[in-house]
Design a protein around this motif. Structure first.
Motif, mmCIF file in Angstrom:
data_model
loop_
_atom_site.group_PDB
_atom_site.id
_atom_site.type_symbol
_atom_site.label_atom_id
_atom_site.label_comp_id
_atom_site.label_asym_id
_atom_site.label_seq_id
_atom_site.Cartn_x
_atom_site.Cartn_y
_atom_site.Cartn_z
ATOM 1 N N PHE A 69 0.876 -1.231 -0.012
ATOM 2 C CA PHE A 69 0.071 -0.256 -0.149
ATOM 3 C C PHE A 69 0.968 1.326 0.091
ATOM 4 N N ASP A 70 0.520 2.310 -0.909
ATOM 5 C CA ASP A 70 1.501 3.466 -1.065
ATOM 6 C C ASP A 70 0.431 4.395 -1.035
ATOM 7 N N SER A 71 0.686 5.602 -0.156
ATOM 8 C CA SER A 71 -0.315 6.842 -0.018
ATOM 9 C C SER A 71 0.378 7.872 0.213
ATOM 10 N N ASP A 72 -0.001 9.046 -0.071
ATOM 11 C CA ASP A 72 0.521 10.236 0.172
ATOM 12 C C ASP A 72 0.156 11.039 1.437
ATOM 13 N N GLN A 73 -0.945 10.420 2.132
ATOM 14 C CA GLN A 73 -1.452 10.891 3.516
ATOM 15 C C GLN A 73 -1.557 9.612 4.295
ATOM 16 N N ASP A 74 -1.701 9.721 5.611
ATOM 17 C CA ASP A 74 -1.735 8.705 6.620
ATOM 18 C C ASP A 74 -3.081 7.938 6.401
ATOM 19 N N LEU A 75 -3.395 6.883 6.610
ATOM 20 C CA LEU A 75 -4.501 6.015 6.198
ATOM 21 C C LEU A 75 -4.478 4.886 7.321
ATOM 22 N N ALA A 76 -5.689 4.794 7.734
ATOM 23 C CA ALA A 76 -6.167 3.467 8.567
ATOM 24 C C ALA A 76 -6.817 2.317 7.508
ATOM 25 N N ILE A 77 -6.561 1.117 7.350
ATOM 26 C CA ILE A 77 -7.272 0.058 6.776
ATOM 27 C C ILE A 77 -7.854 -0.979 7.592
ATOM 28 N N ASN A 78 -9.071 -1.293 7.458
ATOM 29 C CA ASN A 78 -10.124 -2.105 8.424
ATOM 30 C C ASN A 78 -10.738 -3.186 7.300
ATOM 31 N N VAL A 79 -11.220 -4.146 7.764
ATOM 32 C CA VAL A 79 -11.879 -5.205 6.850
ATOM 33 C C VAL A 79 -13.574 -5.006 7.424
ATOM 34 N N GLU A 80 -13.684 -4.048 8.252
ATOM 35 C CA GLU A 80 -15.281 -3.803 8.706
ATOM 36 C C GLU A 80 -15.492 -2.554 8.768
ATOM 37 N N LYS A 81 -16.665 -1.773 9.222
ATOM 38 C CA LYS A 81 -16.797 -0.458 9.234
ATOM 39 C C LYS A 81 -16.734 -0.052 10.835
ATOM 40 N N GLY A 82 -16.593 1.163 11.013
ATOM 41 C CA GLY A 82 -16.661 1.524 12.305
ATOM 42 C C GLY A 82 -15.391 1.640 13.278
ATOM 43 N N LYS A 83 -14.154 1.108 12.612
ATOM 44 C CA LYS A 83 -13.054 0.906 13.292
ATOM 45 C C LYS A 83 -12.103 2.112 13.210
ATOM 46 N N GLY A 84 -12.095 2.480 11.810
ATOM 47 C CA GLY A 84 -11.331 4.089 12.035
ATOM 48 C C GLY A 84 -9.707 3.615 12.483
ATOM 49 N N TYR A 85 -9.362 4.526 13.281
ATOM 50 C CA TYR A 85 -7.887 4.365 13.920
ATOM 51 C C TYR A 85 -8.056 3.775 15.324
ATOM 52 N N ILE A 86 -9.171 2.964 15.489
ATOM 53 C CA ILE A 86 -9.330 2.177 16.961
ATOM 54 C C ILE A 86 -8.930 0.594 16.361
ATOM 55 N N GLU A 87 -7.778 0.262 16.812
ATOM 56 C CA GLU A 87 -7.089 -1.071 16.339
ATOM 57 C C GLU A 87 -7.358 -1.289 14.919
ATOM 58 N N PRO A 88 -6.847 -0.375 14.018
ATOM 59 C CA PRO A 88 -6.864 -0.874 12.535
ATOM 60 C C PRO A 88 -6.132 -2.155 12.140
ATOM 61 N N VAL A 89 -6.400 -2.584 11.106
ATOM 62 C CA VAL A 89 -5.790 -3.880 10.643
ATOM 63 C C VAL A 89 -4.302 -3.636 10.143
ATOM 64 N N LEU A 90 -4.286 -2.326 9.401
ATOM 65 C CA LEU A 90 -3.160 -1.866 8.925
ATOM 66 C C LEU A 90 -2.983 -0.312 9.214
ATOM 67 N N GLN A 91 -2.087 0.525 9.313
ATOM 68 C CA GLN A 91 -1.921 1.895 9.671
ATOM 69 C C GLN A 91 -0.694 2.150 8.608
ATOM 70 N N ILE A 92 -1.206 2.857 7.440
ATOM 71 C CA ILE A 92 -0.063 3.573 6.589
ATOM 72 C C ILE A 92 0.356 4.889 6.638
ATOM 73 N N GLU A 93 1.618 5.156 6.728
ATOM 74 C CA GLU A 93 2.045 6.319 6.931
ATOM 75 C C GLU A 93 1.984 6.938 5.620
ATOM 76 N N GLY A 94 1.888 8.445 5.516
ATOM 77 C CA GLY A 94 2.005 9.122 4.213
ATOM 78 C C GLY A 94 3.408 8.950 3.706
ATOM 79 N N ASN A 95 3.502 8.664 2.327
ATOM 80 C CA ASN A 95 4.809 8.894 1.567
ATOM 81 C C ASN A 95 5.811 7.696 1.952
ATOM 82 N N GLN A 96 5.193 6.618 2.470
ATOM 83 C CA GLN A 96 5.973 5.607 3.182
ATOM 84 C C GLN A 96 5.536 4.321 2.510
ATOM 85 N N LEU A 97 5.934 3.523 1.650
ATOM 86 C CA LEU A 97 5.534 2.111 1.256
ATOM 87 C C LEU A 97 5.635 1.183 2.010
ATOM 88 N N TYR A 98 4.063 0.693 2.369
ATOM 89 C CA TYR A 98 4.058 -0.422 3.302
ATOM 90 C C TYR A 98 4.090 -1.848 2.663
#
Length: 487
Positions: free
Chosen positions: A120-149
Protein backbone atom coordinates in the motif's frame (compact mmCIF):
# COMPACT_ATOMS: atom_id res chain seq x y z
CA UNK A 1 3.62 -46.28 -0.08
CA UNK A 2 4.20 -42.79 1.35
CA UNK A 3 7.42 -42.40 -0.68
CA UNK A 4 5.56 -43.63 -3.76
CA UNK A 5 2.98 -40.88 -3.40
CA UNK A 6 5.80 -38.32 -2.99
CA UNK A 7 7.75 -38.96 -6.18
CA UNK A 8 4.77 -40.07 -8.26
CA UNK A 9 2.60 -37.02 -7.53
CA UNK A 10 4.40 -34.63 -9.95
CA UNK A 11 3.89 -37.07 -12.83
CA UNK A 12 0.31 -37.65 -11.67
CA UNK A 13 -0.40 -33.92 -11.91
CA UNK A 14 1.11 -33.57 -15.38
CA UNK A 15 -0.72 -36.72 -16.51
CA UNK A 16 -4.00 -35.18 -15.38
CA UNK A 17 -3.23 -32.19 -17.60
CA UNK A 18 -2.49 -34.31 -20.67
CA UNK A 19 -5.58 -36.41 -20.01
CA UNK A 20 -7.67 -33.25 -19.80
CA UNK A 21 -6.24 -32.20 -23.16
CA UNK A 22 -7.25 -35.52 -24.71
CA UNK A 23 -10.72 -35.23 -23.21
CA UNK A 24 -11.15 -31.73 -24.68
CA UNK A 25 -10.06 -33.02 -28.10
CA UNK A 26 -12.60 -35.85 -27.90
CA UNK A 27 -15.34 -33.35 -27.07
CA UNK A 28 -14.27 -31.11 -29.97
CA UNK A 29 -14.30 -34.11 -32.31
CA UNK A 30 -17.80 -35.01 -31.09
CA UNK A 31 -19.00 -31.48 -31.83
CA UNK A 32 -17.40 -31.65 -35.28
CA UNK A 33 -19.10 -35.00 -35.88
CA UNK A 34 -22.49 -33.44 -35.15
CA UNK A 35 -21.79 -30.44 -37.37
CA UNK A 36 -19.90 -32.05 -40.26
CA UNK A 37 -19.73 -35.84 -40.20
CA UNK A 38 -17.51 -36.09 -43.27
CA UNK A 39 -14.88 -33.75 -41.78
CA UNK A 40 -14.97 -35.64 -38.49
CA UNK A 41 -14.35 -38.95 -40.28
CA UNK A 42 -11.44 -37.38 -42.18
CA UNK A 43 -9.94 -36.14 -38.91
CA UNK A 44 -10.34 -39.59 -37.38
CA UNK A 45 -8.58 -41.17 -40.35
CA UNK A 46 -5.70 -38.69 -40.04
CA UNK A 47 -5.25 -39.65 -36.40
CA UNK A 48 -5.40 -43.39 -37.06
CA UNK A 49 -3.15 -43.42 -40.11
CA UNK A 50 -0.42 -41.06 -38.92
CA UNK A 51 1.98 -40.64 -36.05
CA UNK A 52 -0.83 -39.36 -33.83
CA UNK A 53 -1.97 -42.93 -33.19
CA UNK A 54 1.15 -43.97 -31.18
CA UNK A 55 1.16 -40.50 -29.60
CA UNK A 56 -2.43 -41.12 -28.50
CA UNK A 57 -1.47 -44.50 -27.08
CA UNK A 58 1.36 -42.88 -25.10
CA UNK A 59 -0.88 -40.14 -23.73
CA UNK A 60 -3.56 -42.71 -22.94
CA UNK A 61 -0.96 -44.67 -20.98
CA UNK A 62 -0.23 -41.51 -18.99
CA UNK A 63 -3.95 -41.14 -18.32
CA UNK A 64 -4.10 -44.74 -17.15
CA UNK A 65 -1.14 -44.06 -14.85
CA UNK A 66 -2.95 -41.03 -13.43
CA UNK A 67 -6.04 -43.15 -12.84
CA UNK A 68 -4.06 -45.85 -11.02
CA UNK A 69 -2.21 -43.30 -8.88
CA UNK A 70 -5.32 -41.34 -7.86
CA UNK A 71 -6.22 -43.58 -4.85
CA UNK A 72 -2.80 -42.84 -3.32
CA UNK A 73 -3.25 -39.07 -3.73
CA UNK A 74 -5.44 -36.49 -2.01
CA UNK A 75 -7.28 -34.74 -4.86
CA UNK A 76 -9.25 -32.38 -2.59
CA UNK A 77 -6.52 -29.71 -2.50
CA UNK A 78 -6.12 -30.03 -6.26
CA UNK A 79 -9.84 -29.55 -6.88
CA UNK A 80 -10.05 -26.56 -4.52
CA UNK A 81 -7.04 -24.92 -6.17
CA UNK A 82 -8.48 -25.44 -9.64
CA UNK A 83 -11.71 -23.77 -8.54
CA UNK A 84 -9.75 -20.76 -7.31
CA UNK A 85 -7.53 -20.32 -10.37
CA UNK A 86 -9.64 -17.49 -11.82
CA UNK A 87 -9.83 -15.66 -8.47
CA UNK A 88 -6.09 -15.26 -7.86
CA UNK A 89 -3.37 -13.24 -9.50
CA UNK A 90 -2.15 -9.67 -9.21
CA UNK A 91 -4.60 -6.84 -8.62
CA UNK A 92 -3.57 -3.18 -8.76
CA UNK A 93 -6.01 -0.51 -7.60
CA UNK A 94 -5.49 3.24 -7.50
CA UNK A 95 -8.09 5.33 -5.63
CA UNK A 96 -8.35 8.81 -4.21
CA UNK A 97 -9.60 8.77 -0.63
CA UNK A 98 -11.41 12.08 0.13
CA UNK A 99 -10.23 14.21 3.05
CA UNK A 100 -11.83 13.65 6.47
CA UNK A 101 -13.54 10.48 5.28
CA UNK A 102 -14.04 7.42 7.48
CA UNK A 103 -14.63 3.91 6.14
CA UNK A 104 -14.17 4.64 2.45
CA UNK A 105 -15.03 1.25 0.83
CA UNK A 106 -12.96 -0.35 -1.93
CA UNK A 107 -13.87 -3.80 -3.23
CA UNK A 108 -10.81 -6.06 -3.03
CA UNK A 109 -11.28 -9.81 -2.75
CA UNK A 110 -8.61 -12.21 -1.48
CA UNK A 111 -7.91 -14.93 1.04
CA UNK A 112 -5.13 -14.44 3.62
CA UNK A 113 -3.73 -17.95 3.11
CA UNK A 114 -3.36 -17.24 -0.63
CA UNK A 115 -1.46 -13.97 -0.19
CA UNK A 116 1.96 -13.93 -1.81
CA UNK A 117 2.68 -10.23 -1.48
CA UNK A 118 0.88 -6.93 -1.04
CA UNK A 119 1.77 -3.26 -0.79
CA UNK A 120 0.00 0.00 0.00
CA UNK A 121 1.34 3.40 -0.98
CA UNK A 122 -0.33 6.67 -0.01
CA UNK A 123 0.63 10.33 0.20
CA UNK A 124 -1.41 10.73 3.42
CA UNK A 125 -1.84 8.72 6.60
CA UNK A 126 -4.49 6.01 6.27
CA UNK A 127 -6.10 3.39 8.47
CA UNK A 128 -7.22 0.15 6.80
CA UNK A 129 -9.89 -2.15 8.21
CA UNK A 130 -11.98 -5.09 7.04
CA UNK A 131 -15.20 -3.84 8.69
CA UNK A 132 -16.89 -0.48 9.25
CA UNK A 133 -16.64 1.68 12.35
CA UNK A 134 -13.06 0.84 13.34
CA UNK A 135 -11.17 3.83 11.96
CA UNK A 136 -7.97 4.30 13.93
CA UNK A 137 -9.26 2.10 16.77
CA UNK A 138 -7.20 -1.08 16.38
CA UNK A 139 -6.86 -0.87 12.57
CA UNK A 140 -5.73 -3.90 10.64
CA UNK A 141 -3.05 -1.78 8.97
CA UNK A 142 -1.89 1.77 9.49
CA UNK A 143 -0.21 3.42 6.52
CA UNK A 144 2.02 6.45 6.94
CA UNK A 145 2.07 9.07 4.21
CA UNK A 146 4.75 8.73 1.52
CA UNK A 147 6.04 5.49 3.03
CA UNK A 148 5.53 2.27 1.15
CA UNK A 149 4.02 -0.53 3.24
CA UNK A 150 5.03 -3.81 1.63
CA UNK A 151 4.49 -7.30 3.04
CA UNK A 152 5.83 -10.63 1.81
CA UNK A 153 6.22 -13.98 3.56
CA UNK A 154 9.86 -13.25 4.38
CA UNK A 155 9.37 -9.72 5.74
CA UNK A 156 9.27 -8.74 9.42
CA UNK A 157 5.91 -6.98 9.01
CA UNK A 158 2.76 -8.78 10.19
CA UNK A 159 0.41 -10.10 7.53
CA UNK A 160 -2.48 -8.32 9.23
CA UNK A 161 -5.36 -10.12 7.53
CA UNK A 162 -6.74 -13.25 9.17
CA UNK A 163 -10.11 -13.86 7.46
CA UNK A 164 -11.34 -13.79 3.88
CA UNK A 165 -11.66 -10.23 2.55
CA UNK A 166 -14.09 -8.86 -0.01
CA UNK A 167 -14.01 -5.13 0.91
CA UNK A 168 -11.41 -2.92 2.58
CA UNK A 169 -12.37 0.29 4.41
CA UNK A 170 -9.96 3.21 4.31
CA UNK A 171 -10.08 6.06 6.82
CA UNK A 172 -8.47 9.38 5.92
CA UNK A 173 -8.58 11.87 8.83
CA UNK A 174 -6.28 14.41 7.20
CA UNK A 175 -7.43 17.64 5.57
CA UNK A 176 -6.12 16.58 2.17
CA UNK A 177 -7.32 13.85 -0.19
CA UNK A 178 -5.10 10.81 -0.33
CA UNK A 179 -4.03 9.10 -3.53
CA UNK A 180 -3.64 5.43 -2.62
CA UNK A 181 -2.21 2.58 -4.72
CA UNK A 182 -2.70 -1.03 -3.62
CA UNK A 183 -0.99 -4.01 -5.29
CA UNK A 184 -2.08 -7.43 -4.05
CA UNK A 185 -0.64 -10.68 -5.38
CA UNK A 186 -2.25 -14.00 -4.47
CA UNK A 187 -1.99 -17.59 -5.59
CA UNK A 188 -3.82 -20.84 -4.93
CA UNK A 189 -2.86 -23.19 -2.12
CA UNK A 190 -1.38 -25.61 -4.69
CA UNK A 191 0.43 -23.40 -7.24
CA UNK A 192 1.50 -26.47 -9.19
CA UNK A 193 -1.99 -26.67 -10.73
CA UNK A 194 -0.97 -23.85 -13.09
CA UNK A 195 0.87 -26.49 -15.10
CA UNK A 196 -2.29 -28.50 -15.75
CA UNK A 197 -3.72 -26.03 -18.30
CA UNK A 198 -0.27 -25.79 -19.92
CA UNK A 199 -0.09 -29.57 -20.29
CA UNK A 200 -3.62 -29.69 -21.70
CA UNK A 201 -2.93 -26.85 -24.17
CA UNK A 202 0.30 -28.55 -25.28
CA UNK A 203 -1.61 -31.71 -26.17
CA UNK A 204 -4.33 -29.76 -27.97
CA UNK A 205 -1.72 -27.70 -29.84
CA UNK A 206 0.13 -30.85 -30.93
CA UNK A 207 -2.98 -32.42 -32.46
CA UNK A 208 -4.25 -29.21 -34.03
CA UNK A 209 -0.80 -28.45 -35.45
CA UNK A 210 -0.61 -31.88 -37.05
CA UNK A 211 -4.10 -31.56 -38.51
CA UNK A 212 -3.31 -28.04 -39.77
CA UNK A 213 -0.25 -29.32 -41.64
CA UNK A 214 -2.37 -32.13 -43.09
CA UNK A 215 -4.92 -29.56 -44.28
CA UNK A 216 -2.43 -27.06 -45.73
CA UNK A 217 -0.03 -29.55 -47.33
CA UNK A 218 -1.96 -32.77 -47.93
CA UNK A 219 0.51 -34.37 -50.34
CA UNK A 220 3.51 -33.64 -48.14
CA UNK A 221 1.52 -34.91 -45.16
CA UNK A 222 0.87 -38.23 -46.95
CA UNK A 223 4.59 -38.66 -47.60
CA UNK A 224 5.33 -37.67 -44.01
CA UNK A 225 2.83 -40.18 -42.69
CA UNK A 226 4.31 -43.01 -44.75
CA UNK A 227 7.86 -42.03 -43.77
CA UNK A 228 7.06 -41.79 -40.06
CA UNK A 229 5.24 -45.16 -40.00
CA UNK A 230 8.14 -46.78 -41.78
CA UNK A 231 10.62 -45.18 -39.37
CA UNK A 232 8.94 -46.28 -36.16
CA UNK A 233 8.44 -49.79 -37.53
CA UNK A 234 12.20 -50.20 -37.96
CA UNK A 235 14.05 -52.20 -35.27
CA UNK A 236 16.38 -49.24 -34.66
CA UNK A 237 13.57 -47.13 -33.23
CA UNK A 238 12.60 -49.76 -30.67
CA UNK A 239 16.27 -50.47 -29.92
CA UNK A 240 17.02 -46.81 -29.20
CA UNK A 241 13.91 -46.52 -27.03
CA UNK A 242 14.97 -49.55 -24.98
CA UNK A 243 18.55 -48.26 -24.69
CA UNK A 244 17.25 -44.88 -23.55
CA UNK A 245 14.91 -46.35 -20.95
CA UNK A 246 17.62 -48.65 -19.60
CA UNK A 247 20.14 -45.78 -19.40
CA UNK A 248 17.70 -43.42 -17.69
CA UNK A 249 16.82 -46.00 -15.06
CA UNK A 250 20.48 -46.91 -14.56
CA UNK A 251 21.44 -43.25 -13.99
CA UNK A 252 19.30 -43.24 -10.84
CA UNK A 253 21.54 -45.78 -9.11
CA UNK A 254 24.91 -44.56 -10.40
CA UNK A 255 26.94 -43.00 -7.54
CA UNK A 256 28.10 -39.68 -8.95
CA UNK A 257 30.00 -38.68 -5.77
CA UNK A 258 28.94 -35.06 -6.12
CA UNK A 259 28.27 -34.37 -2.42
CA UNK A 260 24.51 -34.00 -2.70
CA UNK A 261 24.31 -32.82 -6.33
CA UNK A 262 23.47 -36.19 -7.89
CA UNK A 263 20.11 -34.93 -9.15
CA UNK A 264 21.85 -32.29 -11.26
CA UNK A 265 24.16 -34.91 -12.74
CA UNK A 266 21.17 -37.14 -13.49
CA UNK A 267 19.38 -34.32 -15.30
CA UNK A 268 22.46 -33.47 -17.38
CA UNK A 269 23.17 -37.10 -18.28
CA UNK A 270 19.53 -37.88 -19.04
CA UNK A 271 19.00 -34.94 -21.36
CA UNK A 272 22.24 -35.64 -23.20
CA UNK A 273 21.26 -39.30 -23.65
CA UNK A 274 17.80 -38.52 -25.04
CA UNK A 275 19.19 -35.85 -27.36
CA UNK A 276 22.00 -38.03 -28.73
CA UNK A 277 19.67 -40.99 -29.31
CA UNK A 278 17.19 -38.74 -31.13
CA UNK A 279 19.93 -37.26 -33.32
CA UNK A 280 21.28 -40.72 -34.18
CA UNK A 281 17.79 -41.80 -35.17
CA UNK A 282 17.26 -38.62 -37.22
CA UNK A 283 20.52 -39.05 -39.16
CA UNK A 284 19.90 -42.72 -39.83
CA UNK A 285 16.28 -42.16 -40.92
CA UNK A 286 17.23 -39.27 -43.20
CA UNK A 287 19.84 -41.43 -44.91
CA UNK A 288 17.50 -44.40 -45.32
CA UNK A 289 14.36 -42.50 -46.37
CA UNK A 290 16.03 -39.95 -48.65
CA UNK A 291 19.45 -41.10 -49.86
CA UNK A 292 18.55 -44.78 -50.21
CA UNK A 293 15.27 -44.02 -51.96
CA UNK A 294 17.09 -41.79 -54.44
CA UNK A 295 19.77 -44.41 -55.08
CA UNK A 296 17.17 -47.18 -55.29
CA UNK A 297 14.99 -45.11 -57.62
CA UNK A 298 12.04 -45.34 -55.25
CA UNK A 299 11.91 -41.54 -55.23
CA UNK A 300 11.46 -41.60 -59.02
CA UNK A 301 8.35 -43.73 -58.60
CA UNK A 302 6.91 -41.31 -56.03
CA UNK A 303 7.70 -38.26 -58.16
CA UNK A 304 6.06 -39.85 -61.21
CA UNK A 305 2.79 -39.19 -59.43
CA UNK A 306 1.37 -35.65 -58.97
CA UNK A 307 3.95 -34.89 -56.26
CA UNK A 308 6.52 -32.12 -56.66
CA UNK A 309 10.10 -32.32 -55.45
CA UNK A 310 9.38 -29.66 -52.84
CA UNK A 311 6.52 -31.72 -51.44
CA UNK A 312 8.73 -34.80 -51.44
CA UNK A 313 11.53 -33.13 -49.44
CA UNK A 314 9.14 -31.39 -47.04
CA UNK A 315 7.22 -34.64 -46.49
CA UNK A 316 10.44 -36.55 -45.77
CA UNK A 317 11.54 -33.91 -43.27
CA UNK A 318 8.20 -33.93 -41.44
CA UNK A 319 8.20 -37.73 -41.55
CA UNK A 320 11.48 -37.66 -39.60
CA UNK A 321 10.36 -34.98 -37.14
CA UNK A 322 7.23 -36.87 -36.01
CA UNK A 323 9.09 -40.02 -34.81
CA UNK A 324 11.61 -37.77 -33.04
CA UNK A 325 8.69 -36.15 -31.23
CA UNK A 326 7.34 -39.58 -30.27
CA UNK A 327 10.77 -40.60 -28.99
CA UNK A 328 11.01 -37.47 -26.85
CA UNK A 329 7.51 -38.08 -25.53
CA UNK A 330 8.28 -41.66 -24.46
CA UNK A 331 11.80 -41.12 -23.13
CA UNK A 332 10.85 -37.74 -21.65
CA UNK A 333 8.10 -39.34 -19.59
CA UNK A 334 10.54 -41.96 -18.25
CA UNK A 335 13.07 -39.20 -17.60
CA UNK A 336 10.58 -37.17 -15.54
CA UNK A 337 9.79 -40.28 -13.48
CA UNK A 338 13.46 -41.01 -12.80
CA UNK A 339 14.25 -37.42 -11.83
CA UNK A 340 11.33 -37.31 -9.42
CA UNK A 341 12.32 -40.64 -7.90
CA UNK A 342 15.98 -39.58 -7.67
CA UNK A 343 15.09 -36.78 -5.24
CA UNK A 344 13.56 -39.27 -2.81
CA UNK A 345 16.22 -41.91 -3.46
CA UNK A 346 19.12 -39.53 -2.71
CA UNK A 347 17.49 -38.31 0.49
CA UNK A 348 17.08 -41.90 1.67
CA UNK A 349 20.62 -42.92 0.71
CA UNK A 350 22.10 -39.84 2.40
CA UNK A 351 19.97 -40.27 5.54
CA UNK A 352 18.43 -36.85 4.97
CA UNK A 353 14.91 -35.74 5.80
CA UNK A 354 12.37 -37.22 3.41
CA UNK A 355 11.52 -34.52 0.85
CA UNK A 356 8.00 -33.38 0.17
CA UNK A 357 6.38 -33.89 -3.23
CA UNK A 358 6.79 -30.19 -4.05
CA UNK A 359 10.57 -30.66 -4.07
CA UNK A 360 10.22 -33.42 -6.64
CA UNK A 361 7.84 -31.29 -8.71
CA UNK A 362 10.30 -28.37 -8.81
CA UNK A 363 13.05 -30.62 -10.16
CA UNK A 364 10.70 -32.13 -12.73
CA UNK A 365 9.37 -28.88 -14.19
CA UNK A 366 12.86 -27.41 -14.43
CA UNK A 367 13.95 -30.04 -16.94
CA UNK A 368 10.92 -29.76 -19.23
CA UNK A 369 12.39 -26.67 -20.99
CA UNK A 370 15.63 -28.63 -21.39
CA UNK A 371 13.75 -31.41 -23.16
CA UNK A 372 12.07 -28.85 -25.41
CA UNK A 373 15.43 -27.32 -26.34
CA UNK A 374 16.92 -30.77 -26.95
CA UNK A 375 14.01 -31.49 -29.30
CA UNK A 376 14.73 -28.25 -31.18
CA UNK A 377 18.36 -29.30 -31.58
CA UNK A 378 17.41 -32.75 -32.87
CA UNK A 379 15.03 -31.19 -35.42
CA UNK A 380 17.73 -28.80 -36.66
CA UNK A 381 20.15 -31.71 -37.10
CA UNK A 382 17.43 -33.64 -38.92
CA UNK A 383 16.94 -30.76 -41.35
CA UNK A 384 20.68 -30.62 -42.05
CA UNK A 385 20.78 -34.39 -42.54
CA UNK A 386 17.90 -34.27 -45.02
CA UNK A 387 19.73 -31.59 -47.03
CA UNK A 388 22.92 -33.65 -47.12
CA UNK A 389 21.04 -36.86 -47.94
CA UNK A 390 19.81 -35.40 -51.22
CA UNK A 391 23.37 -35.68 -52.55
CA UNK A 392 25.36 -38.06 -50.33
CA UNK A 393 24.93 -41.57 -48.95
CA UNK A 394 24.66 -42.61 -45.30
CA UNK A 395 28.33 -42.76 -44.29
CA UNK A 396 29.31 -39.28 -45.59
CA UNK A 397 26.08 -37.94 -44.12
CA UNK A 398 26.93 -39.31 -40.68
CA UNK A 399 30.49 -37.97 -40.85
CA UNK A 400 29.43 -34.47 -41.96
CA UNK A 401 26.56 -34.21 -39.48
CA UNK A 402 28.80 -35.48 -36.69
CA UNK A 403 31.35 -32.80 -37.55
CA UNK A 404 28.63 -30.15 -37.64
CA UNK A 405 27.38 -31.32 -34.23
CA UNK A 406 30.86 -30.98 -32.71
CA UNK A 407 31.64 -27.64 -34.37
CA UNK A 408 28.20 -26.29 -33.50
CA UNK A 409 29.05 -26.74 -29.83
CA UNK A 410 32.68 -25.60 -30.15
CA UNK A 411 32.12 -22.43 -32.21
CA UNK A 412 31.10 -20.12 -29.33
CA UNK A 413 33.77 -21.66 -27.09
CA UNK A 414 36.47 -20.86 -29.65
CA UNK A 415 35.35 -17.23 -29.79
CA UNK A 416 35.24 -16.89 -26.00
CA UNK A 417 38.50 -18.75 -25.29
CA UNK A 418 41.92 -17.18 -25.01
CA UNK A 419 42.72 -18.59 -28.43
CA UNK A 420 39.97 -16.33 -29.72
CA UNK A 421 42.34 -13.41 -29.28
CA UNK A 422 44.23 -14.68 -32.32
CA UNK A 423 42.64 -12.99 -35.32
CA UNK A 424 42.53 -16.08 -37.52
CA UNK A 425 41.11 -18.32 -34.78
CA UNK A 426 38.56 -15.68 -33.87
CA UNK A 427 37.53 -15.37 -37.52
CA UNK A 428 37.11 -19.14 -37.84
CA UNK A 429 35.05 -19.23 -34.64
CA UNK A 430 32.74 -16.48 -35.85
CA UNK A 431 32.44 -18.10 -39.28
CA UNK A 432 31.42 -21.38 -37.67
CA UNK A 433 28.89 -19.56 -35.47
CA UNK A 434 27.35 -17.84 -38.51
CA UNK A 435 27.29 -20.69 -41.03
CA UNK A 436 26.66 -23.63 -38.72
CA UNK A 437 23.93 -23.82 -36.09
CA UNK A 438 24.99 -22.54 -32.68
CA UNK A 439 24.02 -25.65 -30.75
CA UNK A 440 25.10 -24.09 -27.46
CA UNK A 441 21.81 -22.21 -27.58
CA UNK A 442 20.09 -25.49 -26.74
CA UNK A 443 22.18 -26.33 -23.68
CA UNK A 444 20.85 -25.56 -20.18
CA UNK A 445 23.70 -26.91 -18.06
CA UNK A 446 24.11 -23.43 -16.59
CA UNK A 447 20.48 -23.35 -15.50
CA UNK A 448 20.81 -26.84 -14.03
CA UNK A 449 23.96 -25.92 -12.11
CA UNK A 450 22.36 -22.74 -10.81
CA UNK A 451 19.07 -24.48 -9.95
CA UNK A 452 17.18 -21.91 -12.02
CA UNK A 453 14.43 -22.21 -14.62
CA UNK A 454 14.62 -21.39 -18.31
CA UNK A 455 12.31 -18.43 -19.09
CA UNK A 456 9.58 -18.92 -21.66
CA UNK A 457 10.95 -15.99 -23.69
CA UNK A 458 14.15 -17.93 -24.27
CA UNK A 459 12.18 -20.95 -25.48
CA UNK A 460 10.32 -18.75 -27.97
CA UNK A 461 13.57 -17.21 -29.26
CA UNK A 462 15.12 -20.67 -29.58
CA UNK A 463 12.02 -21.82 -31.49
CA UNK A 464 12.31 -18.88 -33.87
CA UNK A 465 16.01 -19.57 -34.41
CA UNK A 466 15.29 -23.26 -35.06
CA UNK A 467 12.51 -22.48 -37.53
CA UNK A 468 14.74 -20.08 -39.46
CA UNK A 469 17.61 -22.53 -39.59
CA UNK A 470 15.33 -25.39 -40.63
CA UNK A 471 13.87 -23.19 -43.35
CA UNK A 472 17.39 -22.41 -44.61
CA UNK A 473 18.30 -26.11 -44.53
CA UNK A 474 15.14 -27.03 -46.45
CA UNK A 475 15.91 -24.35 -49.03
CA UNK A 476 19.38 -25.81 -49.44
CA UNK A 477 17.87 -29.30 -49.72
CA UNK A 478 15.55 -28.12 -52.49
CA UNK A 479 18.46 -26.53 -54.36
CA UNK A 480 20.44 -29.77 -54.12
CA UNK A 481 17.47 -31.93 -55.10
CA UNK A 482 16.01 -29.75 -57.85
CA UNK A 483 18.53 -30.77 -60.50
CA UNK A 484 19.36 -34.20 -59.09
CA UNK A 485 19.13 -36.88 -61.77
CA UNK A 486 16.88 -39.65 -60.43
CA UNK A 487 16.90 -41.90 -63.49
Amino acid sequence: MSNLSIWLKPIWLLSLGTTAGLAILIVLWGILYLVNRRAAIAVGNSVREGILLPVTYTLAALGFLALLATPTMDPSELVNSLKRLTDVGQVEITETIPANTPDYPIEISFRPDELQEYSFDSDQDLAINVEKGKGYIEPVLQIEGNQLYQWSPGSSLPRGFEDEVDTLYFTNETDLPSKMTAIITSDVAMPEVHYLPLAALSVIGLYLGYLLITLLAPKAAIIASATSKEAISQPLFLLLILIGIAALVLYVYVPYNTFGEDVKMLKTSGMATIKVLAIIFALWTASVSVADEIEGRTALTVLSKPVSRRQFILGKFLGIVWPILLMFLILGTVFLLTVSYKVVYDARESAKTTPIWNDCFIEVVRIIPGLILAFYEAVVMAAISVAISTRLAMLPNLIICGSIYVLGHLGPLIVKSSAGEIVFVKFIGRLISIVLPVLDHYEIEGAIAGASSVPSEYLLLALLYSLLYCAAAMLLALLFFEDRDLA
